[in-house]
Design a protein around this motif. Structure first.
Motif, PDB file in Angstrom:
ATOM      1  N   ALA A  28      -1.285  -0.075   2.090  1.00 35.42           N
ATOM      2  CA  ALA A  28      -2.205   0.458   3.223  1.00 35.42           C
ATOM      3  C   ALA A  28      -2.940  -0.487   3.895  1.00 35.42           C
ATOM      4  O   ALA A  28      -3.153  -0.392   4.953  1.00 35.42           O
ATOM      5  CB  ALA A  28      -3.135   1.719   2.742  1.00 35.42           C
ATOM      6  N   ARG A  78      -0.923  -2.990   5.869  1.00 38.87           N
ATOM      7  CA  ARG A  78      -0.306  -2.444   7.124  1.00 38.87           C
ATOM      8  C   ARG A  78      -1.470  -2.469   8.011  1.00 38.87           C
ATOM      9  O   ARG A  78      -1.105  -2.774   9.285  1.00 38.87           O
ATOM     10  CB  ARG A  78       0.273  -1.468   6.767  1.00 38.87           C
ATOM     11  CG  ARG A  78       1.573  -1.263   5.799  1.00 38.87           C
ATOM     12  CD  ARG A  78       2.365  -0.124   5.694  1.00 38.87           C
ATOM     13  NE  ARG A  78       3.088  -0.243   4.426  1.00 38.87           N
ATOM     14  CZ  ARG A  78       3.834   0.591   4.078  1.00 38.87           C
ATOM     15  NH1 ARG A  78       3.726   1.957   4.787  1.00 38.87           N
ATOM     16  NH2 ARG A  78       4.538   0.545   2.896  1.00 38.87           N
ATOM     17  N   PHE A 107      -1.888   5.360   6.252  1.00 38.44           N
ATOM     18  CA  PHE A 107      -1.002   4.691   5.304  1.00 38.44           C
ATOM     19  C   PHE A 107      -0.951   4.791   3.943  1.00 38.44           C
ATOM     20  O   PHE A 107      -0.150   4.958   3.113  1.00 38.44           O
ATOM     21  CB  PHE A 107      -1.380   3.220   5.630  1.00 38.44           C
ATOM     22  CG  PHE A 107      -1.035   2.624   6.992  1.00 38.44           C
ATOM     23  CD1 PHE A 107       0.219   3.282   7.754  1.00 38.44           C
ATOM     24  CD2 PHE A 107      -1.705   1.854   7.634  1.00 38.44           C
ATOM     25  CE1 PHE A 107       0.651   3.062   8.975  1.00 38.44           C
ATOM     26  CE2 PHE A 107      -1.403   1.425   9.004  1.00 38.44           C
ATOM     27  CZ  PHE A 107      -0.257   1.878   9.807  1.00 38.44           C
TER      28      PHE A 107
END
Length: 380
Positions: free
Chosen positions: A6, A9, A372
């Motif tokens: 997460a 990203r 995410f």
């Protein structure tokens, strides 16, 4: 998806929003991640429609580079800074650009969720069709439960075990999470301020007095995320009682409402805001200046002790109380210096803009990270 995926990203989106289109081979070294990791995370962002590939560009040997850019029309997040009687709302694109912003007022916290829901609906009505909401985050003063759903305790809002995320989700129809305002602003600075030092103390001097500690690019949350409760450390045991139940907390001296009340005792003129306080201090009544210098000294002593304990050389300060910083600075600097002797260098002090709009922007960014982290790897 694990937290590292997460964060990677989110970091890719932050990087592209700062410097513009980049290829996979350029992203990896700039973020300090491996090429396979960059390739995997980019592929998932492409599959989700969050990134698009541009036309290949020539390279010095090897395959042409394919620059990647953010598709700002793909999705948005909601960020809210929750105040005592008003909130600031933003709808932000994947690149962090504010698409819409608003402020709403309410007479009680009980009516706050429905008031915010009306404001969110109004903002969303002006968005182009086809853009999806990934959820929202609310920035709030206080300690937040590990699942980011409840406020364990907020002295500023006079709430304990407050299921704020559920209330906002029910009112708006969007999934919401919560985040401490000061801690999240510190993380936001790490993402969008590449020149920011890796370790620092962030101090918020506002209605509430809070802090965030960052060490080696990691936020130190403490047991039950209570490291932010900087304002509820007693700096004068014989001082006034605090709403937390203690006496002489930094909050009762440096909190905005307490500070205005302190000055009000030195004048017959009403003081209703920090601007009133600044105007009053500009007239330089000696008795008021002495009281203000004491407040600055207490802040400096607290900050100095924290920096010495943790070995920090950088301090960021923001919040409404900094409007009178010229009158706080002498006492603050004196105590900061005397309380950081063993560091062999007085910490650098910088001012940051902890306004409600920036806290809401930081919250919208947190909503993206949470999206995410809560999305299965094979679905994005």
């Amino acid at each position: 998806m694990n937290q590292l995926d997460a964060e990677n990203r989110s970091a890719i989106l932050h990087l592209l929003s700062r410097v513009g289109p980049l290829s996979r081979s350029e992203i990896a070294p700039m973020l300090g991640i491996s090429a396979p990791t960059a390739t995997t995370q980019v592929r998932r962002l492409l599959d989700a429609g969050f990134l698009t590939e541009m036309h290949p560009t020539p390279s010095n040997g090897g395959r042409p580079k394919k620059p990647l850019k953010i598709d700002d029309a793909a999705a948005y997040t909601i960020g809210i800074d929750i105040g005592v009687d008003e909130s600031t709302l933003v709808l932000s694109s994947l690149s962090g650009k504010i698409l819409k912003e608003s402020r709403c007022h309410y007479s009680s916290l009980d009516e706050m969720p429905s008031t915010i829901a009306v404001a969110v609906s109004s903002l969303e009505s002006d968005l182009p069709p086809g853009i999806n909401c990934l959820g929202g985050a609310a920035s709030v003063s206080g300690t937040i439960t590990p699942n980011a759903k409840d406020v364990s305790l907020s002295v500023v809002h006079h709430r304990a075990n407050w299921p704020l995320a559920r209330l906002l989700s029910q009112a708006t129809g969007h999934s919401f999470v919560l985040v401490n305002d000061v801690q999240n602003f510190a993380l936001w600075n790490l993402s969008f301020e590449p020149t920011r030092p890796q370790s620092f103390l962030l101090v918020s001097l506002d209605i509430g007095v809070g802090a965030a500690i960052v060490h080696d690019n990691r936020l130190l949350r403490g047991e039950k995320s209570t490291s932010t409760e900087f304002g509820h450390v007693s700096v004068d045991p014989s001082g006034p009682p605090c709403s937390c139940g203690n006496s002489g907390c930094l909050q009762v001296f440096a909190g905005v409402e307490s500070f205005i009340q302190l000055l009000s005792h030195t004048t017959s003129h009403p003081l209703d805001s920090m601007q009133d306080a600044r105007d009053f201090l500009d007239s330089q009544p000696r008795v008021a200046l002495e009281k203000v210098e004491k407040v600055g000294s207490l802040i400096g002593r607290s900050v100095g002790a924290t920096c010495t304990l943790l070995g920090l050389s950088e301090v960021l300060i923001g919040g409404k109380l900094t409007q009178v910083w010229p009158y706080l600075e002498a006492g603050f600097t004196s105590q900061l210096t005397s309380n950081t002797f063993t560091l062999q260098q007085v910490p650098t002090v910088r001012h940051v803009d902890l306004c409600s709009l920036n806290l809401a922007r930081a919250a919208s960014d947190y909503a993206l990270v949470r999206h995410f982290s809560e999305t299965k790897s094979d679905s994005i």
